[in-house]
Write a protein that holds these residues in place. Structure first.
Motif, PDB file in Angstrom:
ATOM      1  N   LYS A  43       0.836  -1.217   0.000  1.00 45.21           N
ATOM      2  CA  LYS A  43       0.000   0.000   0.000  1.00 45.21           C
ATOM      3  C   LYS A  43       0.860   1.252   0.000  1.00 45.21           C
ATOM      4  O   LYS A  43       0.497   2.266  -0.604  1.00 45.21           O
TER       5      LYS A  43
ATOM      6  N   ASN B   8      -7.409  -7.566  -0.857  1.00 44.51           N
ATOM      7  CA  ASN B   8      -8.177  -6.600  -0.064  1.00 44.51           C
ATOM      8  C   ASN B   8      -8.941  -5.587  -0.929  1.00 44.51           C
ATOM      9  O   ASN B   8      -9.683  -4.776  -0.408  1.00 44.51           O
ATOM     10  N   GLN B   9      -8.676  -5.635  -2.211  1.00 45.90           N
ATOM     11  CA  GLN B   9      -9.283  -4.607  -3.066  1.00 45.90           C
ATOM     12  C   GLN B   9     -10.778  -4.889  -3.262  1.00 45.90           C
ATOM     13  O   GLN B   9     -11.172  -6.032  -3.493  1.00 45.90           O
TER      14      GLN B   9
ATOM     15  N   LEU C   7       0.367   5.286 -13.097  1.00 43.12           N
ATOM     16  CA  LEU C   7      -0.520   4.143 -12.858  1.00 43.12           C
ATOM     17  C   LEU C   7      -0.893   3.433 -14.161  1.00 43.12           C
ATOM     18  O   LEU C   7      -1.321   2.280 -14.146  1.00 43.12           O
TER      19      LEU C   7
ATOM     20  N   TYR D  19      -2.235  -3.661 -10.518  1.00 43.70           N
ATOM     21  CA  TYR D  19      -2.328  -3.927  -9.074  1.00 43.70           C
ATOM     22  C   TYR D  19      -3.490  -4.865  -8.813  1.00 43.70           C
ATOM     23  O   TYR D  19      -4.618  -4.606  -9.243  1.00 43.70           O
TER      24      TYR D  19
ATOM     25  N   MET E  81       2.049   1.730  -3.499  1.00 44.16           N
ATOM     26  CA  MET E  81       0.988   2.161  -4.414  1.00 44.16           C
ATOM     27  C   MET E  81       0.360   3.485  -3.990  1.00 44.16           C
ATOM     28  O   MET E  81      -0.657   3.897  -4.538  1.00 44.16           O
ATOM     29  N   ASN E  82       0.924   4.118  -2.993  1.00 43.77           N
ATOM     30  CA  ASN E  82       0.408   5.398  -2.491  1.00 43.77           C
ATOM     31  C   ASN E  82      -1.023   5.289  -1.961  1.00 43.77           C
ATOM     32  O   ASN E  82      -1.815   6.225  -2.033  1.00 43.77           O
ATOM     33  N   LEU E  83      -1.351   4.125  -1.427  1.00 38.56           N
ATOM     34  CA  LEU E  83      -2.662   3.963  -0.807  1.00 38.56           C
ATOM     35  C   LEU E  83      -2.618   4.397   0.654  1.00 38.56           C
ATOM     36  O   LEU E  83      -3.641   4.771   1.225  1.00 38.56           O
ATOM     37  N   VAL E  84      -1.444   4.281   1.257  1.00 40.10           N
ATOM     38  CA  VAL E  84      -1.206   4.912   2.563  1.00 40.10           C
ATOM     39  C   VAL E  84       0.105   5.682   2.449  1.00 40.10           C
ATOM     40  O   VAL E  84       0.942   5.367   1.598  1.00 40.10           O
ATOM     41  N   ARG E  85       0.241   6.679   3.279  1.00 38.53           N
ATOM     42  CA  ARG E  85       1.445   7.515   3.192  1.00 38.53           C
ATOM     43  C   ARG E  85       2.456   7.085   4.257  1.00 38.53           C
ATOM     44  O   ARG E  85       2.066   6.742   5.375  1.00 38.53           O
TER      45      ARG E  85
END
Lengths: 242, 565
Positions: free
Chosen positions: A48, A85-86, A76, A81, A51-55
Motif C-alpha cells: 500500500k 483486499n481490493q 498508474l 495492481y 501504491m500510495n494507498l497509505v502515506r
C-alpha cells in the motif's frame, strides 16, 4: 539492472504498531520478486505504501522512477495492481469492468485481453459480486494485465484459491513475464506461503514484523544452501531471523 | 473531456434507478405543485393531492441525501481498498465528472422544472431567469455541502451518521449559545419586552446571505478538490474549517450591499419640514413591562404621539431610536432601549392603516379587524425603578424617531365572475369560483408570485377587499393558503397558513378568501352581505410595501422624569 522499485527507510506506524520499519528494498526491473512473510508481517502495508494507498510516516519509495507519494495517472498506466483486499465494483460484469478500464489505458491491448479472457476461462456477463473469489481474482488480474504494464503488484493473489486457479494465474504471469513486447515485466508479489512463490519468483524477500530480513535472487539462495529446497531455506532463515 | 464523459456514463449506468427515481419525484412534485392551486375548491381532491405532495416532498428530501452520497461514494475517497484508487483516473477528472452529473441531475433538472412551471404560470422571462438563478444557487449550496460530507465518508451509513451528527451538533451549539445568552441578565426581557433597536430596511438586504452561499460553495469546492487530490480527511477538514472562518470574516467586513433593495423616500416626505411629530406632555403613562407573568426590569413610558404630513394612500410606523431628558440641576437621563415600531395616529385618531385603505378604496365604511385608534409609541425606556418618579420632577424631553412609510396601491379590481384573471409582472391571480353562504362570500382563486433576491426591491404584501361602490362600503377578507407550507406542515394534507408578504422563489397556490373575515372584533360591524350587495361588489386587491424611512425629532416640555434606578 535498474530497480523497478526502490525504498529507503520506508516506514509506517499505526498508532503504537510499526507496521513497516525502515524498509530498504530493491526490486530489479524484469524480476519476479516474491515478498514472503507471516501474517501481519507488513507485506500488505508495504504494498500500500508503494501504491500510495497509505502515506509513509518516514522514508520514501520510488516506483518506476517516481516517488510513490507522487504517483500520477500516467504512472498508474504502467502499473497493474491486484490485491485480495481490493474492493472490486461488484455491480459490474467482467465485460463491463474491462470496458470501464479500457479508456484509461493508451496501451490497452484488446487482443491480449481477449486471449487472457479465454485462457482464464472468464465468463463475461456474470456480476462480480456473484462470482467466486477465484473468478474475481482472475478478473482483477485480467484488468491489470491487458494494458501490458511494466510492473505488476500482487498482494496475496493466491490466498484462498484452489490449486487449479493458482496454477492458471501463475502460468499467465510467467507467460507475460517472458515478455514479447520488448518491455521487461516486473512482478512484485506478496504471499505468506513460500509454496505459492516457488514456481513463480526469481527473487525472494523475507519480511517479518515490518523489517526486511533478507532479499536475494532465488538462484543464489539455492546455490548457497544446496541441497536444501527453497522451502527449507526459507524455514531455516526465518528461524535464524527470529 | 472524453474521460469525464466516460466516468459520467459509468456513474449513470451504476446509479440509474436512484437517478430515475429522483427525476420522477422532482417532476411529480412540480406537477402536484402546479395543479394544486386548481383544486382549492374541492377539498377531497385537494387532500389527496396534499398527501401525494407530502410523500413526494419526503421522497425528494431522502433522495437528495441518498443520490448525492451514492454518486460520490461510487468512487470512495476514504480508505485504501477502492478499485479506482490504483487506476489511472485523474482526481480532477473524477471530481468534474461527479460535479457534472450531480449538477445536471440535482441542480439543473429541478431548476428546469421550476422554469417550466413558472412559464406555465406566465411569469415574465426576466423574472424567471432571476428566480432560477436564486434556486440554482440554493440547490448548489445544498448539493456541494452534501458532496463534501459524502467525500469525507466511506459509505452511506457513515455519511448518514456524519449528517445526523452535524445536524445534532448544530442543534446543541444553538442550545448552548441560547442558554448562555438567556442566562445573561435581561436577555429575554431586553429583546422581547423592549426593543434592542428598531429594524431597518437594510435588514432586508440579502447581500450577506448571497455572499455566504457563494462562499460556502467556494469552500465546498476547495474541500472537495483537496479530498480528491490527497484523499486526506485531515487536510480537507483543515481547508474546510479555514475556509469557513475566512468566509465569515469576508462577510463580516463586506461593505458593498450590491443586492440591497433600492428604496427611495418619496419626495413629499423628504423635506425636513414634512412629517412632523408632536405629543401631549399630559398623555404620558408608564408601564412596567412583564413577561410570562413576571415583572421585568424595564419600564416603558408611552405618550400619545401624532404624526402629521402623511399623504393619502400612505401610512407610517414610528419607532423610538434614542431619547434623553434634561432637567435643571441634574445630568441628562438617556433612554435605556429603543422602541418597537407602532402605528401612531395620523391627523385623526383613527388607526392609520384603516384610513389609508379606506381612502384608497374610496369608501366611507370599511369593515375589518383592525384597532380603532392609533397606538401610543414608547418614547422612553427606563431600567429599574418604577419609572414614575416624583410627580413634580419634570424635564425637557428630546427624542429621535424613525418613521417608516408604507405605500398602498390598488393592484387589481376584478368583477366577481369566475374565470377573471389579473396578471402584472410576476404576480398573477385567477378567480376560479365564488361560493355564497349565509352572510358571507368565499372566493377561490389561484395566485402565483415569483420573487428573487436579485430583484433589489422590497416585497409587496397583498390584501383582499370586497368593495361595493354604490353603497360606499368595503369588507376586508381573510385569505387562507390551501397550498401546503414547508417542513412539518407539509405532512398535513393542506396548510392553513397564508403569508400576505411575498416570500422568495416561485409560489403557486390556491387561495380561499372569506368575506367578512370572521375573526377579530371589527370596529365597524360588517354590512349585510346579501344578493343585492354582492351584485354591485367587486374584488379589490391592495398591495402594500415599505417605501423608506426618515428620522424625526420630538420635543416634549415638562416630561415626567423616571425614577432613579
Amino acid at each position: 539492472m535498474p530497480a523497478a522499485i526502490e525504498s529507503v527507510d520506508l516506514s509506517r506506524r499505526f498508532r503504537r504498531v510499526e507496521a513497516v520499519d525502515a524498509l530498504n528494498l530493491q526490486v530489479p526491473a524484469g524480476s519476479i520478486f516474491g515478498l514472503v512473510g507471516p501474517n501481519g508481517a507488513g507485506k500488505t502495508t508495504t504494498i500500500k505504501l508503494l501504491m500510495n494507498l497509505v502515506r509513509p510516516t518516514r522514508g520514501s519509495a520510488v516506483v518506476l522512477g517516481t516517488d510513490s507519494r507522487r504517483l500520477a495517472p500516467r504512472d498508474l498506466q504502467r502499473i497493474g495492481y491486484v490485491s485480495e483486499n481490493q474492493r472490486l465494483p461488484g455491480w459490474m460484469t467482467p465485460a463491463s469492468l474491462l470496458a470501464y478500464c479500457r479508456p484509461f489505458y493508451p496501451t490497452w491491448d484488446e487482443a491480449l485481453c481477449r486471449k487472457l479472457q479465454a485462457d482464464l476461462d472468464l465468463p463475461s456477463n456474470a456480476r462480480l459480486r456473484t462470482m467466486s473469489r477465484g473468478m474475481r481474482m482472475k478478473t482483477a488480474l485480467l484488468a491489470s494485465l491487458a494494458y501490458r504494464p511494466e510492473l505488476v503488484v500482487l498482494d496475496e493473489p493466491f490466498s484462498g484459491l484452489d490449486p487449479l486457479v493458482r496454477d492458471e494465474l501463475i502460468r499467465v504471469l510467467l507467460e507475460l513475464g517472458a515478455g514479447d513486447n520488448g518491455r521487461p515485466l516486473t512482478v512484485f508479489v506478496s504471499s505468506h506461503d513460500i509454496q505459492d512463490l516457488e514456481r513463480l519468483a526469481n527473487w525472494i524477500g523475507f519480511i517479518d514484523r515490518g523489517r526486511l530480513i533478507f532479499a536475494e535472487p532465488v538462484a543464489s539462495l539455492l546455490v548457497r544452501y544446496s541441497p536444501l529446497s527453497l522451502r527449507e531455506i526459507f524455514v531455516t532463515l526465518a528461524r535464524r531471523a527470529s | 473531456m472524453r474521460l469525464i464523459v466516460h466516468c459520467v456514463a459509468a456513474d449513470i449506468r451504476r446509479r440509474w434507478p436512484v437517478i430515475a427515481a429522483w427525476i420522477v419525484v422532482v417532476a411529480g412534485a412540480a406537477i402536484v405543485d402546479g395543479i394544486r392551486p386548481f383544486l382549492a375548491s374541492d377539498v377531497r381532491v385537494l387532500n389527496l393531492a396534499g398527501a401525494v405532495g407530502s410523500l413526494l416532498w419526503l421522497a425528494e428530501l431522502l433522495l437528495l441525501f441518498v443520490l448525492t452520497a451514492v454518486v460520490v461514494q461510487t468512487h470512495p475517497l476514504v480508505g485504501s481498498d477502492a478499485f479506482w484508487m490504483t487506476r489511472p483516473i485523474a482526481p480532477r477528472t473524477l471530481l468534474v465528472s461527479k460535479l457534472v452529473l450531480l449538477g445536471a441531475v440535482m441542480v439543473a433538472f429541478p431548476v428546469l422544472v421550476e422554469i417550466v412551471l413558472m412559464a406555465a404560470y406566465e411569469v415574465p422571462a426576466r423574472q424567471i431567469a432571476l428566480v432560477a438563478a436564486d434556486t440554482a444557487l440554493t440547490r448548489t449550496v445544498i448539493v456541494v455541502l452534501l458532496m463534501t460530507a459524502a467525500a469525507l465518508t466511506q459509505n452511506l451509513s457513515r455519511f448518514a451518521v456524519l449528517c445526523a451528527s452535524a445536524i445534532g451538533a448544530l442543534a446543541i451549539l444553538i442550545a448552548i449559545v441560547l442558554t448562555i445568552e438567556m442566562s445573561r441578565a435581561d436577555f429575554a426581557t431586553a429583546t422581547l419586552a423592549v426593543s434592542p433597536g428598531p429594524s431597518t430596511l437594510a435588514d432586508q438586504d440579502p447581500t450577506d446571505a448571497f455572499l455566504w452561499n457563494l462562499l460556502v460553495v467556494v469552500v465546498g469546492f476547495a474541500v472537495l478538490a483537496v479530498q480528491y487530490r490527497t484523499r486526506s480527511r485531515l487536510r480537507a477538514v483543515t481547508v474546510g474549517v479555514a475556509g469557513v472562518l475566512m468566509a465569515s470574516a469576508i462577510v463580516h467586513v463586506w461593505r458593498w450591499p450590491f443586492l440591497q433593495p433600492r428604496v427611495e423616500v418619496p419626495a413629499w416626505a423628504a423635506g425636513a419640514s414634512a412629517l412632523r411629530l408632536s405629543a401631549d406632555p399630559n398623555s404620558t403613562d408608564s408601564r412596567e413591562e412583564g413577561m410570562f407573568g413576571r415583572r421585568t426590569p424595564w419600564t416603558t413610558i408611552h405618550a400619545r404621539v401624532h404624526l402629521t404630513g402623511v399623504e393619502r394612500g400612505w401610512s407610517a410606523t414610528v419607532a423610538l431610536l434614542n431619547a434623553s431628558i434634561q432637567s435643571e440641576g441634574r445630568a441628562a437621563v438617556k433612554t435605556a432601549r429603543a422602541g418597537f415600531p407602532v402605528q401612531v395616529p395620523v391627523d385623526a385618531n383613527e388607526f392609520p392603516t384603516r384610513v389609508a385603505v379606506r381612502d384608497l378604496l374610496g369608501v366611507q365604511r370599511l369593515a375589518e379587524s383592525l384597532p380603532a385608534k392609533g397606538e401610543s409609541p414608547v418614547v422612553f425606556v427606563a431600567r429599574g425603578g418604577d419609572g414614575r418618579g416624583s410627580p413634580r420632577a419634570t424635564g425637557v424631553y428630546h427624542g429621535f424617531f424613525r418613521i417608516t412609510l408604507t405605500r398602498y396601491d390598488v393592484e387589481a379590481t376584478l368583477p366577481l365572475t369566475a374565470g377573471v384573471s389579473h396578471l402584472d409582472g410576476p404576480y398573477r391571480i385567477v378567480l376560479d369560483d365564488i361560493e355564497r353562504t349565509r352572510g358571507a362570500v368565499t372566493l377561490f382563486a389561484r395566485e402565483s408570485r415569483a420573487r428573487s433576491s436579485f430583484d433589489r426591491t422590497l416585497p409587496w404584501a397583498y390584501d383582499f377587499y370586497l368593495r361595493n361602490r354604490v353603497k360606499g362600503e368595503a369588507l376586508a377578507g381573510s385569505a387562507i393558503d390551501v397550498r401546503e407550507g414547508p417542513f412539518l406542515s407539509r405532512l398535513l394534507p393542506f396548510g392553513i397558513a397564508y403569508g400576505p408578504v411575498e416570500s422568495g422563489g416561485f409560489i403557486a397556490r390556491g387561495l380561499m378568501m372569506r368575506f367578512p373575515q370572521g375573526y377579530g372584533a371589527p370596529e365597524e360591524s360588517a354590512p349585510a352581505v346579501d344578493d343585492a350587495w354582492i351584485a354591485d361588489a367587486e374584488l379589490v386587491i391592495v398591495r402594500t410595501r415599505r417605501e423608506g424611512s426618515v428620522q424625526r425629532e420630538l420635543d416634549i416640555p415638562d416630561f415626567p422624569l423616571p425614577a432613579d434606578p
